[in-house]
Motif scaffolding. Sequence first.
Motif, PDB file in Angstrom:
ATOM      1  N   VAL A 147       0.844  -1.203   0.000  1.00  0.00           N
ATOM      2  CA  VAL A 147       0.000   0.000   0.000  1.00  0.00           C
ATOM      3  C   VAL A 147       0.877   1.250   0.000  1.00  0.00           C
ATOM      4  CG1 VAL A 147      -1.776   1.293   1.237  1.00  0.00           C
ATOM      5  CG2 VAL A 147      -1.887  -1.211   1.151  1.00  0.00           C
ATOM      6  N   LEU A 148       1.912   1.246   0.825  1.00  0.00           N
ATOM      7  CA  LEU A 148       2.825   2.389   0.866  1.00  0.00           C
ATOM      8  C   LEU A 148       3.518   2.593  -0.478  1.00  0.00           C
ATOM      9  CD1 LEU A 148       4.410   1.782   4.373  1.00  0.00           C
ATOM     10  CD2 LEU A 148       2.785   3.583   3.755  1.00  0.00           C
ATOM     11  N   ASN A 149       3.876   1.505  -1.137  1.00  0.00           N
ATOM     12  CA  ASN A 149       4.526   1.611  -2.447  1.00  0.00           C
ATOM     13  C   ASN A 149       3.575   2.149  -3.509  1.00  0.00           C
ATOM     14  OD1 ASN A 149       7.067   0.764  -1.613  1.00  0.00           O
ATOM     15  ND2 ASN A 149       6.607  -1.386  -1.986  1.00  0.00           N
ATOM     16  N   MET A 150       2.274   1.904  -3.337  1.00  0.00           N
ATOM     17  CA  MET A 150       1.276   2.462  -4.266  1.00  0.00           C
ATOM     18  C   MET A 150       1.224   3.977  -4.151  1.00  0.00           C
ATOM     19  SD  MET A 150      -2.013  -0.083  -3.789  1.00  0.00           S
ATOM     20  CE  MET A 150      -3.117   1.278  -4.036  1.00  0.00           C
ATOM     21  N   ASP A 151       1.273   4.462  -2.899  1.00  0.00           N
ATOM     22  CA  ASP A 151       1.159   5.897  -2.638  1.00  0.00           C
ATOM     23  C   ASP A 151       1.687   6.164  -1.231  1.00  0.00           C
ATOM     24  OD1 ASP A 151       0.163   8.464  -1.787  1.00  0.00           O
ATOM     25  OD2 ASP A 151      -1.271   8.386  -3.428  1.00  0.00           O
ATOM     26  N   MET A 152       2.820   6.833  -1.139  1.00  0.00           N
ATOM     27  CA  MET A 152       3.424   7.109   0.165  1.00  0.00           C
ATOM     28  C   MET A 152       2.551   8.013   1.031  1.00  0.00           C
ATOM     29  SD  MET A 152       6.024   5.297   0.735  1.00  0.00           S
ATOM     30  CE  MET A 152       6.691   6.096   2.179  1.00  0.00           C
ATOM     31  N   GLY A 153       1.607   8.709   0.426  1.00  0.00           N
ATOM     32  CA  GLY A 153       0.684   9.548   1.183  1.00  0.00           C
ATOM     33  C   GLY A 153      -0.197   8.746   2.114  1.00  0.00           C
ATOM     34  N   THR A 154      -0.295   7.437   1.878  1.00  0.00           N
ATOM     35  CA  THR A 154      -1.108   6.587   2.750  1.00  0.00           C
ATOM     36  C   THR A 154      -0.453   6.387   4.114  1.00  0.00           C
ATOM     37  OG1 THR A 154      -0.133   4.557   1.856  1.00  0.00           O
ATOM     38  CG2 THR A 154      -2.158   5.360   0.791  1.00  0.00           C
ATOM     39  N   ALA A 155       0.819   6.703   4.236  1.00  0.00           N
ATOM     40  CA  ALA A 155       1.530   6.527   5.508  1.00  0.00           C
ATOM     41  C   ALA A 155       0.827   7.277   6.635  1.00  0.00           C
ATOM     42  CB  ALA A 155       2.972   6.999   5.383  1.00  0.00           C
ATOM     43  N   LYS A 156       0.271   8.433   6.338  1.00  0.00           N
ATOM     44  CA  LYS A 156      -0.425   9.242   7.337  1.00  0.00           C
ATOM     45  C   LYS A 156      -1.528   8.441   8.031  1.00  0.00           C
ATOM     46  CE  LYS A 156      -3.701  13.091   7.639  1.00  0.00           C
ATOM     47  NZ  LYS A 156      -4.335  12.502   8.782  1.00  0.00           N
ATOM     48  N   PHE A 157      -2.261   7.647   7.269  1.00  0.00           N
ATOM     49  CA  PHE A 157      -3.379   6.891   7.836  1.00  0.00           C
ATOM     50  C   PHE A 157      -2.897   5.814   8.803  1.00  0.00           C
ATOM     51  CE2 PHE A 157      -4.770   8.691   3.841  1.00  0.00           C
ATOM     52  CZ  PHE A 157      -5.922   9.348   4.230  1.00  0.00           C
ATOM     53  N   PHE A 158      -1.780   5.202   8.466  1.00  0.00           N
ATOM     54  CA  PHE A 158      -1.203   4.193   9.359  1.00  0.00           C
ATOM     55  C   PHE A 158      -0.639   4.857  10.624  1.00  0.00           C
ATOM     56  CE2 PHE A 158      -0.884   2.105   5.162  1.00  0.00           C
ATOM     57  CZ  PHE A 158      -1.606   0.952   5.440  1.00  0.00           C
ATOM     58  N   MET A 159       0.034   5.973  10.443  1.00  0.00           N
ATOM     59  CA  MET A 159       0.613   6.697  11.576  1.00  0.00           C
ATOM     60  C   MET A 159      -0.483   7.189  12.522  1.00  0.00           C
ATOM     61  SD  MET A 159       3.963   6.751  11.066  1.00  0.00           S
ATOM     62  CE  MET A 159       4.750   8.192  11.711  1.00  0.00           C
ATOM     63  N   ASP A 160      -1.586   7.645  11.971  1.00  0.00           N
ATOM     64  CA  ASP A 160      -2.678   8.179  12.787  1.00  0.00           C
ATOM     65  C   ASP A 160      -3.277   7.153  13.742  1.00  0.00           C
ATOM     66  OD1 ASP A 160      -2.406  10.667  11.647  1.00  0.00           O
ATOM     67  OD2 ASP A 160      -4.202  10.520  10.382  1.00  0.00           O
ATOM     68  N   ILE A 161      -3.159   5.872  13.421  1.00  0.00           N
ATOM     69  CA  ILE A 161      -3.721   4.849  14.312  1.00  0.00           C
ATOM     70  C   ILE A 161      -2.628   4.146  15.124  1.00  0.00           C
ATOM     71  CG2 ILE A 161      -5.805   4.512  12.958  1.00  0.00           C
ATOM     72  CD1 ILE A 161      -4.594   1.897  11.934  1.00  0.00           C
ATOM     73  N   GLY A 162      -1.418   4.706  15.118  1.00  0.00           N
ATOM     74  CA  GLY A 162      -0.370   4.201  15.990  1.00  0.00           C
ATOM     75  C   GLY A 162       0.637   3.278  15.339  1.00  0.00           C
ATOM     76  N   MET A 163       0.561   3.113  14.039  1.00  0.00           N
ATOM     77  CA  MET A 163       1.541   2.273  13.336  1.00  0.00           C
ATOM     78  C   MET A 163       2.724   3.151  12.940  1.00  0.00           C
ATOM     79  SD  MET A 163      -0.856  -0.034  10.869  1.00  0.00           S
ATOM     80  CE  MET A 163      -2.389  -0.711  11.474  1.00  0.00           C
ATOM     81  N   HIS A 164       3.639   3.332  13.892  1.00  0.00           N
ATOM     82  CA  HIS A 164       4.732   4.266  13.671  1.00  0.00           C
ATOM     83  C   HIS A 164       5.988   3.639  13.087  1.00  0.00           C
ATOM     84  CE1 HIS A 164       2.397   6.438  16.916  1.00  0.00           C
ATOM     85  NE2 HIS A 164       2.224   7.140  15.820  1.00  0.00           N
ATOM     86  N   CYS A 165       6.048   2.340  13.006  1.00  0.00           N
ATOM     87  CA  CYS A 165       7.275   1.704  12.502  1.00  0.00           C
ATOM     88  C   CYS A 165       7.032   1.156  11.089  1.00  0.00           C
ATOM     89  CB  CYS A 165       7.754   0.602  13.440  1.00  0.00           C
ATOM     90  SG  CYS A 165       6.611  -0.782  13.613  1.00  0.00           S
ATOM     91  N   LEU A 166       6.664   2.035  10.185  1.00  0.00           N
ATOM     92  CA  LEU A 166       6.334   1.606   8.823  1.00  0.00           C
ATOM     93  C   LEU A 166       7.538   1.067   8.060  1.00  0.00           C
ATOM     94  CD1 LEU A 166       3.806   4.408   7.848  1.00  0.00           C
ATOM     95  CD2 LEU A 166       3.322   2.073   8.604  1.00  0.00           C
ATOM     96  N   GLY A 167       8.730   1.325   8.551  1.00  0.00           N
ATOM     97  CA  GLY A 167       9.919   0.795   7.913  1.00  0.00           C
ATOM     98  C   GLY A 167      10.392  -0.514   8.526  1.00  0.00           C
ATOM     99  N   CYS A 168       9.700  -0.983   9.552  1.00  0.00           N
ATOM    100  CA  CYS A 168      10.137  -2.206  10.227  1.00  0.00           C
ATOM    101  C   CYS A 168       9.764  -3.445   9.407  1.00  0.00           C
ATOM    102  CB  CYS A 168       9.544  -2.290  11.636  1.00  0.00           C
ATOM    103  SG  CYS A 168       7.789  -2.648  11.698  1.00  0.00           S
ATOM    104  N   PRO A 169      10.381  -4.572   9.700  1.00  0.00           N
ATOM    105  CA  PRO A 169      10.106  -5.796   8.937  1.00  0.00           C
ATOM    106  C   PRO A 169       8.634  -6.208   8.917  1.00  0.00           C
ATOM    107  CG  PRO A 169      12.064  -6.088  10.277  1.00  0.00           C
ATOM    108  CD  PRO A 169      11.460  -4.772  10.667  1.00  0.00           C
ATOM    109  N   SER A 170       7.894  -5.889   9.975  1.00  0.00           N
ATOM    110  CA  SER A 170       6.478  -6.269  10.002  1.00  0.00           C
ATOM    111  C   SER A 170       5.702  -5.618   8.869  1.00  0.00           C
ATOM    112  CB  SER A 170       5.845  -5.882  11.342  1.00  0.00           C
ATOM    113  OG  SER A 170       6.368  -6.675  12.371  1.00  0.00           O
ATOM    114  N   ALA A 171       6.045  -4.385   8.531  1.00  0.00           N
ATOM    115  CA  ALA A 171       5.331  -3.685   7.458  1.00  0.00           C
ATOM    116  C   ALA A 171       5.536  -4.367   6.112  1.00  0.00           C
ATOM    117  CB  ALA A 171       5.791  -2.222   7.378  1.00  0.00           C
ATOM    118  N   SER A 172       6.627  -5.098   5.985  1.00  0.00           N
ATOM    119  CA  SER A 172       6.906  -5.780   4.720  1.00  0.00           C
ATOM    120  C   SER A 172       6.192  -7.117   4.599  1.00  0.00           C
ATOM    121  CB  SER A 172       8.412  -6.017   4.576  1.00  0.00           C
ATOM    122  OG  SER A 172       9.091  -4.795   4.503  1.00  0.00           O
TER     123      SER A 172
END
Length: 67
Positions: A12-37
Amino acid sequence: MKVTKDMIIMDVLNMDMGTAKFFMDIGMHCLGCPSASGESIEQACMVHGADVDQLVKDINDYLAAKQ
């Protein structure tokens, strides 16, 4: 493309990096961590106690508004 709850967060992030805001807003702050992959949106929402259907709707609304 429409986002679904079974999609991998990084896809999803690779589709549009602007989507990161939605993940961050609900507490998903480690978008670069292995779990996100390797973790689906639904799995991450379960871990973070977030409403997966609302998150998917918000992301899809954002993507639709960009078209």
